[in-house]
Every structure is written in structure tokens, then in C-alpha cells.
Design an enzyme around this catalytic site. Structure first.
Site, PDB file in Angstrom:
ATOM      1  N   HIS A   1      55.507  -6.754 -39.232  1.00  0.00           N
ATOM      2  CA  HIS A   1      55.798  -7.387 -37.939  1.00  0.00           C
ATOM      3  C   HIS A   1      56.505  -8.728 -38.068  1.00  0.00           C
ATOM      4  O   HIS A   1      56.533  -9.503 -37.111  1.00  0.00           O
ATOM      5  CB  HIS A   1      54.534  -7.532 -37.087  1.00  0.00           C
TER       6      HIS A   1
ATOM      7  N   ASP B   1      58.852  -2.487 -35.205  1.00  0.00           N
ATOM      8  CA  ASP B   1      57.639  -2.173 -34.430  1.00  0.00           C
ATOM      9  C   ASP B   1      57.626  -2.784 -33.024  1.00  0.00           C
ATOM     10  O   ASP B   1      57.528  -4.003 -32.875  1.00  0.00           O
ATOM     11  CB  ASP B   1      56.385  -2.646 -35.160  1.00  0.00           C
TER      12      ASP B   1
ATOM     13  N   HIS C   1      56.112  -2.546 -40.399  1.00  0.00           N
ATOM     14  CA  HIS C   1      54.661  -2.708 -40.514  1.00  0.00           C
ATOM     15  C   HIS C   1      54.184  -4.162 -40.621  1.00  0.00           C
ATOM     16  O   HIS C   1      53.121  -4.476 -40.098  1.00  0.00           O
ATOM     17  CB  HIS C   1      54.066  -1.896 -41.673  1.00  0.00           C
TER      18      HIS C   1
ATOM     19  N   GLU D   1      55.061   2.447 -33.248  1.00  0.00           N
ATOM     20  CA  GLU D   1      53.650   2.765 -33.535  1.00  0.00           C
ATOM     21  C   GLU D   1      52.668   1.856 -32.806  1.00  0.00           C
ATOM     22  O   GLU D   1      51.486   2.168 -32.731  1.00  0.00           O
ATOM     23  CB  GLU D   1      53.395   2.692 -35.056  1.00  0.00           C
TER      24      GLU D   1
ATOM     25  N   ASN E   1      51.067   3.874 -39.650  1.00  0.00           N
ATOM     26  CA  ASN E   1      49.627   4.081 -39.783  1.00  0.00           C
ATOM     27  C   ASN E   1      48.937   4.222 -38.420  1.00  0.00           C
ATOM     28  O   ASN E   1      47.837   4.755 -38.335  1.00  0.00           O
ATOM     29  CB  ASN E   1      48.989   2.939 -40.592  1.00  0.00           C
ATOM     30  N   HIS E   2      49.586   3.732 -37.356  1.00  0.00           N
ATOM     31  CA  HIS E   2      48.990   3.869 -36.015  1.00  0.00           C
ATOM     32  C   HIS E   2      49.435   5.142 -35.290  1.00  0.00           C
ATOM     33  O   HIS E   2      49.229   5.268 -34.073  1.00  0.00           O
ATOM     34  CB  HIS E   2      49.321   2.651 -35.152  1.00  0.00           C
TER      35      HIS E   2
HETATM   36 FE   LIG Z   1      53.252  -2.000 -36.656  1.00  0.00          FE
HETATM   37 FE   LIG Z   2      51.879  -0.250 -39.262  1.00  0.00          FE
END
Ligand SMILES: [Fe+2]
Ligand SMILES: [Fe+2]
Length: 271
Positions: free
Chosen positions: A180, A8, A178, A39, A67-68
Site C-alpha cells: 500500500h 490496491d 500489497h 482486494e 490475500n484478501h
Molecule cells: Fe492490499
Molecule cells: Fe494484500
């Protein structure tokens, strides 16, 4: 096949670090395929089309979301004309874009890149396990595609491990995103699939998962909504995973973490 995956990318710090390092990183590691998760590239939330263009120009072959995905609404139109930008395959039917893409390398080899999203402590989606199995039914590792890379975007380590074991031997690599934070569990599983439960973020680690630490911490102390969270802007650590696969079997021969710059200890795969 030599595959570089970066986790990410968060905010300007992450974008600048990846933009500056990726061309060289790609060359040094002689990567055949570069995949990045973006994302959180736009100020922590979503991905602006211009930033996607910049990442492709810097050397990303495929960009994944999570999800973003739609935090920047313009991306819903952009994804329809840019098949190498993918979102989780288990988004509901009718969602813009696709959850996988096949990439033809200049030398004729072909790779399938897919993304699925977990359901534990995440927004509701369709079943990532069954939908991944359905997609993999259309490809044969080592025959129709030389490599299959799966980005499993999920919160819970248990779900990530369960997903990886479910497809052990049928994909080249399962690497999580996700959370991070880079996990230290990178290894090749019994069936030959490389696995790391999370690649970590490309962002400033003097933060709360990439976001400015004081404002993020305040949210845990008080119920009063504070100022809008913004990303931390100190020097980013680039975090990712390097996977090398056999072109005949499609299975992994090595997996090594990539960490460069910022606050985390460095780690670079041997050439
Ligand atoms: Fe993320
Ligand atoms: Fe995420």
C-alpha cells in the site's frame, strides 16, 4: 502497448477516486490495457461483486486480488463467471477462479495478465516462482502475446526483486502490490522487463496503510482487541504505474509512476 496499472483500491475513498478518475485517465494516457488491484475495495477487506462490476464499467479491463481475495465470500462464485477478475495463480488447486487471463484488444493485439502472491510474511501458498515459470512456458512474449503483465502481491521487497529478476526478459512488467505504499524504484531491468516493487494504494494516505489511523495505531499499543478496523475516508491519492511496451519484442520501453489527488506529491506520465 500502453498499460495502466492501479494499486490496491482501499475502501470508499479509493473506489470513489478511481471511479471518478479512471475514464479520463484511460483517455489521457491512451491506455490500451487497464489493470486494477481491488482486494481492499469493500471497506478494506475483499471485493463485493457490485464493486467489481463498477470497476469494469469505469474502464478496468482486468481486476486482480491478493490475500484478501475471499474476504467477501460472494466473490468466489462471481470469479467463476468473470474471467477478467483474477486471483493469485499459486492459490492451492481447487481454489475458485484463475491466476491469469489473456486479453484480446480490439486491434487484435493480445496481452497476458497474471498475478502471483509472495510467501514471506504472508499466508502459505504454493510456490509463486515455479508456478509463474510453468504458466510462462505456455506463452511466448512478442509472438503469442504482445505483452505480459505480472502483479506480484507480496510483503517483502527482497522477494519482489528476486521474482522480477527471475522473469527479466520474459515478461513486459512486474509490478508489486500489497504494501500500500508506492516505491520509487521503477526502472527497466537489464533484460527489458519494467519493475516497480510496489505501485502503492488508491486510498487515503492520512491513515495506516489505508485504515483509520487511531484504531490502527491502538493495535500496536495494546493487546486488547479494539473496534473493527475501517478504512480512512479522506481524499484518496490514486497510485499506479504506467508502462509502455514494444509490440515486436514485448519488452518495456518506459515505466513511469502515476500519482494524483490526496496527500502525495503528484506524478503524471508524459503523453
Ligand atoms: Fe492490499
Ligand atoms: Fe494484500
Amino acid at each position: 502497448m500502453r498499460i495502466l496499472f492501479l494499486g490496491d483500491i482501499v475502501g470508499r475513498a479509493g473506489r470513489d477516486a478511481v471511479g471518478a478518475a479512471l475514464p479520463n485517465l484511460r483517455k489521457t494516457l491512451a491506455a490500451d490495457l487497464v489493470i486494477v488491484n481491488a482486494e481492499n475495495a469493500s471497506h478494506g477487506f475483499g471485493l463485493a461483486p457490485a464493486m467489481a462490476d463498477a470497476l469494469f464499467a469505469a474502464g478496468a479491463d482486468v481486476i486482480t486480488l491478493g490475500n484478501h481475495a475471499w474476504d467477501r465470500r460472494e466473490l468466489a462464485a462471481y470469479i467463476e463467471t468473470h474471467p477478467r477478475l483474477i486471483r493469485p495463480l499459486n492459490f492451492p488447486p481447487g481454489s475458485p477462479g484463475h491466476g491469469s487471463v489473456t486479453v484480446d484488444l480490439a486491434d487484435g493485439r493480445r496481452a497476458l495478465v497474471l498475478q502471483a502472491m509472495g510467501r514471506l510474511y504472508m499466508e502459505l501458498t504454493d510456490d509463486p516462482f515455479r508456478m509463474t515459470a510453468e504458466l510462462l512456458g505456455k506463452h511466448r512474449l512478442g509472438v503469442t502475446v504482445q505483452a505480459v503483465f505480472a502483479d506480484f502481491h507480496a510483503e517483502a521487497t527482497s522477494e519482489k526483486m528476486a521474482y522480477a529478476h527471475s522473469f527479466d526478459g520474459r515478461v513486459s512488467a512486474v509490478v508489486g502490490t500489497h504494501t500500500h505504499l508506492p516505491s520509487a524504484d521503477h526502472h527497466i531491468m537489464e533484460g527489458g522487463t519494467a519493475f516497480q516493487s510496489d505501485a502503492g494504494m488508491c486510498g487515503d494516505y492520512d491513515s495506516v496503510i489505508g485504515m483509520e489511523k487511531a484504531a490502527a495505531a491502538a493495535r500496536f499499543w495494546r493487546k486488547i482487541p479494539g473496534e473493527r478496523l475501517g478504512p480512512a475516508e479522506g481524499e484518496a491519492t490514486i497510485c499506479g504505474t504506467f508502462v509502455e511496451t514494444s509490440d515486436t519484442t514485448g519488452l518495456a520501453v518506459r515505466i513511469e509512476p502515476v500519482r494524483a489527488g490526496g496527500r502525495l506529491s503528484p506524478s503524471m506520465p508524459s503523453p
